[in-house]
Structures are given as C-alpha cells and as structure tokens.
Design a protein around this motif. Structure first.
Motif, PDB file in Angstrom:
ATOM      1  N   ILE A  13      87.029  92.603  67.732  1.00 27.29           N
ATOM      2  CA  ILE A  13      86.883  92.799  65.990  1.00 27.29           C
ATOM      3  C   ILE A  13      85.684  93.809  65.936  1.00 27.29           C
ATOM      4  N   ILE A  14      86.456  94.855  64.746  1.00 26.94           N
ATOM      5  CA  ILE A  14      86.260  95.865  64.285  1.00 26.94           C
ATOM      6  C   ILE A  14      85.981  96.415  62.760  1.00 26.94           C
ATOM      7  N   LYS A  15      84.795  96.638  62.173  1.00 21.84           N
ATOM      8  CA  LYS A  15      84.651  96.767  61.237  1.00 21.84           C
ATOM      9  C   LYS A  15      84.102  97.924  60.712  1.00 21.84           C
ATOM     10  N   THR A  16      85.265  98.768  59.592  1.00 17.76           N
ATOM     11  CA  THR A  16      84.967  99.473  58.447  1.00 17.76           C
ATOM     12  C   THR A  16      84.112  99.673  57.701  1.00 17.76           C
ATOM     13  N   GLN A  17      83.434 100.727  57.766  1.00 19.59           N
ATOM     14  CA  GLN A  17      82.459 100.757  56.700  1.00 19.59           C
ATOM     15  C   GLN A  17      82.480 102.441  56.365  1.00 19.59           C
ATOM     16  N   ASN A  18      82.296 102.518  54.536  1.00 18.96           N
ATOM     17  CA  ASN A  18      81.755 103.688  53.874  1.00 18.96           C
ATOM     18  C   ASN A  18      80.794 104.595  54.333  1.00 18.96           C
ATOM     19  N   GLN A  19      80.560 105.424  54.114  1.00 17.47           N
ATOM     20  CA  GLN A  19      78.867 106.019  54.215  1.00 17.47           C
ATOM     21  C   GLN A  19      79.432 106.104  52.806  1.00 17.47           C
ATOM     22  N   LEU A  20      77.679 105.643  52.390  1.00 21.94           N
ATOM     23  CA  LEU A  20      77.146 105.744  50.793  1.00 21.94           C
ATOM     24  C   LEU A  20      75.973 105.599  51.158  1.00 21.94           C
ATOM     25  N   ASN A  21      75.109 106.780  49.934  1.00 24.51           N
ATOM     26  CA  ASN A  21      74.105 106.874  49.324  1.00 24.51           C
ATOM     27  C   ASN A  21      72.575 107.416  50.554  1.00 24.51           C
ATOM     28  N   GLY A  22      71.629 106.310  51.305  1.00 24.59           N
ATOM     29  CA  GLY A  22      71.276 107.273  52.151  1.00 24.59           C
ATOM     30  C   GLY A  22      71.528 107.437  54.030  1.00 24.59           C
ATOM     31  N   GLU A  23      73.004 106.835  53.721  1.00 24.65           N
ATOM     32  CA  GLU A  23      73.630 106.944  55.145  1.00 24.65           C
ATOM     33  C   GLU A  23      74.457 108.215  55.506  1.00 24.65           C
ATOM     34  N   ILE A  24      74.538 109.451  53.978  1.00 24.22           N
ATOM     35  CA  ILE A  24      75.082 110.498  54.285  1.00 24.22           C
ATOM     36  C   ILE A  24      73.947 111.050  54.265  1.00 24.22           C
ATOM     37  N   ARG A  25      74.161 112.030  55.426  1.00 24.15           N
ATOM     38  CA  ARG A  25      72.963 112.805  56.320  1.00 24.15           C
ATOM     39  C   ARG A  25      73.723 114.041  56.450  1.00 24.15           C
ATOM     40  N   ASP A  26      74.775 114.919  55.714  1.00 19.49           N
ATOM     41  CA  ASP A  26      75.389 116.506  55.599  1.00 19.49           C
ATOM     42  C   ASP A  26      74.119 116.949  54.838  1.00 19.49           C
ATOM     43  N   ARG A  27      73.903 118.707  54.989  1.00 19.29           N
ATOM     44  CA  ARG A  27      73.044 119.850  54.747  1.00 19.29           C
ATOM     45  C   ARG A  27      73.667 119.942  53.236  1.00 19.29           C
ATOM     46  N   GLU A  28      74.957 119.752  52.795  1.00 18.25           N
ATOM     47  CA  GLU A  28      75.404 119.904  51.452  1.00 18.25           C
ATOM     48  C   GLU A  28      76.341 118.955  51.502  1.00 18.25           C
ATOM     49  N   ILE A  29      76.499 118.384  50.464  1.00 18.67           N
ATOM     50  CA  ILE A  29      77.782 118.323  49.882  1.00 18.67           C
ATOM     51  C   ILE A  29      78.802 117.872  48.853  1.00 18.67           C
ATOM     52  N   ARG A  30      79.481 118.351  48.626  1.00 20.49           N
ATOM     53  CA  ARG A  30      80.161 118.446  47.217  1.00 20.49           C
ATOM     54  C   ARG A  30      80.201 117.480  46.171  1.00 20.49           C
ATOM     55  N   VAL A  31      80.483 117.487  45.156  1.00 23.47           N
ATOM     56  CA  VAL A  31      80.008 116.504  44.484  1.00 23.47           C
ATOM     57  C   VAL A  31      80.626 116.488  43.191  1.00 23.47           C
ATOM     58  N   ILE A  32      81.346 114.923  43.525  1.00 27.52           N
ATOM     59  CA  ILE A  32      81.661 115.103  42.482  1.00 27.52           C
ATOM     60  C   ILE A  32      81.492 113.260  41.225  1.00 27.52           C
ATOM     61  N   SER A  33      81.741 113.749  39.379  1.00 22.45           N
ATOM     62  CA  SER A  33      80.885 112.655  38.884  1.00 22.45           C
ATOM     63  C   SER A  33      81.582 111.594  38.938  1.00 22.45           C
ATOM     64  N   SER A  34      80.943 110.796  38.527  1.00 20.57           N
ATOM     65  CA  SER A  34      81.395 109.570  38.110  1.00 20.57           C
ATOM     66  C   SER A  34      83.036 109.804  36.801  1.00 20.57           C
ATOM     67  N   ALA A  35      83.416 110.820  36.399  1.00 21.66           N
ATOM     68  CA  ALA A  35      84.533 110.904  35.115  1.00 21.66           C
ATOM     69  C   ALA A  35      85.428 111.660  35.965  1.00 21.66           C
ATOM     70  N   GLY A  36      84.758 112.160  37.098  1.00 26.23           N
ATOM     71  CA  GLY A  36      86.074 113.220  37.882  1.00 26.23           C
ATOM     72  C   GLY A  36      86.086 114.331  37.670  1.00 26.23           C
ATOM     73  N   GLU A  37      84.394 114.712  36.748  1.00 23.68           N
ATOM     74  CA  GLU A  37      84.331 116.225  36.834  1.00 23.68           C
ATOM     75  C   GLU A  37      83.575 116.489  38.195  1.00 23.68           C
ATOM     76  N   MET A  38      84.081 118.602  38.468  1.00 27.31           N
ATOM     77  CA  MET A  38      83.656 118.603  40.024  1.00 27.31           C
ATOM     78  C   MET A  38      82.133 119.409  39.499  1.00 27.31           C
ATOM     79  N   LEU A  39      80.750 118.445  40.254  1.00 30.64           N
ATOM     80  CA  LEU A  39      79.705 118.895  40.159  1.00 30.64           C
ATOM     81  C   LEU A  39      79.384 119.970  40.770  1.00 30.64           C
ATOM     82  N   GLY A  40      79.985 120.688  41.484  1.00 33.53           N
ATOM     83  CA  GLY A  40      79.548 121.774  42.826  1.00 33.53           C
ATOM     84  C   GLY A  40      78.514 121.118  43.642  1.00 33.53           C
ATOM     85  N   VAL A  41      78.499 122.215  44.741  1.00 32.24           N
ATOM     86  CA  VAL A  41      78.018 121.553  45.980  1.00 32.24           C
ATOM     87  C   VAL A  41      76.630 121.523  45.581  1.00 32.24           C
TER      88      VAL A  41
END
Length: 183
Positions: A13-41
């Motif tokens: 059985i394969i269970k898929t899971q999204n990376q969220l909160n503390g699991e995100i380990r990248d140096r920089e990320i581009r962030v989109i707000s909950s309203a859909g606005e681009m907040l930047g890198v």
C-alpha cells in the motif's frame, strides 16, 4: 499539484502525504498568502511564522519550481475539499460493462431475434455488446457466411447501437463490438 512524499506500508500500500510546516527543508521558498497574494521569496522559518500568525499551515504546492512554491492554507479543510470532490466524481461516473452475445453460423431466424432482443436490452441499459461467432472445423472455409449473420444481427439493432469495432477475425472467432447510441 501539491508536493507529496510516498510512504510504503506492508502489503504494497502506498500512502501519499504533502510536505507541510516543519517538513519543508529548502533554503528559500516562494510564498503565496491564504488570500492568493504573492508574498515573495523568504526562508521557510519566516513563512512558517507568517502561517502560524494566521493559525494556518504552510504547504509545499510546487516542489519542482526554483525556488519551490509554498502556500499558506488550512490543510485539513483542503484535504476535506479534495475528498469531497473525489467522492462526487466517483458518484457521477458510470461504469460501462461489456456484455457478450454468442451466435453460431447456422443460427435460425427465431433464435437470432431472441439474441437481438437480449442485446437490445443490454444496449438500452448503456452497456456495450460483444457479438461473437466461433467457427468450428470446416466452417473456417465459409467465414463469409458468418460475416453475413453478424451483419444481419447488427442491422436489426441499428436503431439502438453503433458499431464501435467492425467485424474482426481473432483466431477461430469472429468478433463485433456494438456500443449504445448517444442520445
């Protein structure tokens, strides 16, 4: 498309899971707000702080972009909406079955009508019908007679069916696939 990690459990059985909160380990990320606005890198730590201020989750939605794109959202609500859409799609899906009607090369008119009546019921129910004739022994030399029987059968059902796959010889069998007419 959300970033998913696959977890293999016992039994294949394969269970898929999204990376969220503390699991995100990248140096920089581009962030989109909950309203859909681009907040930047920014760093994941800053983005996580912004998400926590709104009492929401930081979810990686595009892992292959440079830098990866993350969105601030209510992950539980998102998963609920996905499950709801999937359930709705399954409910609206119609499963088309393939029913089979077997004829013989020497079938009589009355028997042919009985088989046609049965095939008509299948087609009106929205199913496909596979019509087959098995040629035995010397009948192989007279396949044209079997083709005539099939053509007569299809002709008697032309008001409720369309030929999806024309008459085809597969080994000793002649096969014809009929589908219901679109209304």
């Amino acid at each position: 498309m959300l970033c998913t990690t696959r977890i293999f459990l016992r039994g294949g059985i394969i269970k898929t899971q999204n990376q969220l909160n503390g699991e995100i380990r990248d140096r920089e990320i581009r962030v989109i707000s909950s309203a859909g606005e681009m907040l930047g890198v920014m760093s994941p730590r800053e983005a996580l702080r912004l998400a926590e201020d709104e009492s929401l989750d930081l979810v990686k939605i595009s892992p292959n972009a440079v830098p990866p794109v993350c969105k601030i959202m209510d992950y539980g609500k998102y998963k609920f909406e996905l499950a709801k859409k999937e359930k709705e799609n399954r409910r609206n899906q119609k499963v088309v079955e393939l029913k089979e009607v077997q004829l013989s090369m020497t079938i009589d008119v009355g028997d042919l009508n009985v088989k046609a009546k049965q095939a008509r019921k299948f087609l009106e129910a929205g199913n496909k019908v596979k019509v087959s004739i098995r040629l035995r022994g010397r009948q192989m030399a007279h396949a044209s007679l079997a083709r005539d029987v099939m053509n007569n059968f299809a002709e008697s059902l032309k008001d409720v069916c369309a030929v999806e796959k024309p008459i085809n010889m597969e080994g000793r069998n002649l096969i014809l696939i009929l589908g219901p007419v679109k209304k």
